[in-house]
Design a protein around this motif. Structure first.
Motif: not given
Length: 171
Positions: A98-104, A151-160
């Protein structure tokens, strides 16, 4: 050699005590150092700087002692890492299409061909008629955009330490 040893024995002992913090351990190492020096007694007096050789040998003994003193933990039969992906990664597998489809279109093509289909970047750059450097720059921007959208669509968080530390919830 014996006279030379007697002259430097107290300072070598102090050196070993300062490094080990244990007089008994230092005495054992000093004895081992003496044995190593005796093994080289044939050419010990011919050395350019025998005192430096003794200190180098003492440091090597300390290193050997440190290596042999390390404790190793016996691992059990079960693997430490499971073959099943974490929940966060599993959810991303669902969210990625779904995220890939949201990309140009051009960014989606770069990521699909390079990262998902594993086509050589040089070959893709040639297809686009651009240099490899330019291709890598475009791919880097596309990946950055993919991360932002994911990050926006899937509501994920990244850490260091990891690109994904947790998945908050599915859309």
């Amino acid at each position: 050699m014996t006279l030379f040893w007697q002259q430097h024995k107290p300072e070598l002992f102090r050196f070993l005590v300062s490094k080990t913090g244990d007089e008994e351990k230092a005495a054992d190492l000093l004895q081992e150092l003496f044995l190593r020096a005796r093994a080289h007694s044939d050419h010990f007096c011919e050395m350019e700087n025998p005192r430096a050789w003794l200190y180098r040998a003492a440091r090597n003994l300390l290193i050997d002692e440190h290596r042999s003193a390390r404790e190793f933990v016996e691992l059990g039969e079960e693997p430490l890492l499971s073959d099943t992906p974490s929940d966060a990664i599993s959810m991303l597998n669902i969210c990625l299409p779904e995220t890939l489809q949201a990309l140009p279109e051009d960014e989606r093509w770069l990521i699909e061909e390079s990262d998902l289909n594993r086509r050589p970047q040089q070959q893709l750059a040639e297809e686009l008629g651009i240099s490899l450097t330019a291709f890598k720059s475009r791919l880097l921007r596309a990946r950055k955009h993919l991360r932002e959208v994911m990050t926006a669509l899937c509501q994920i968080e990244a850490d260091d330490t990891s690109p994904v530390c947790c998945h908050k919830k599915m859309m």
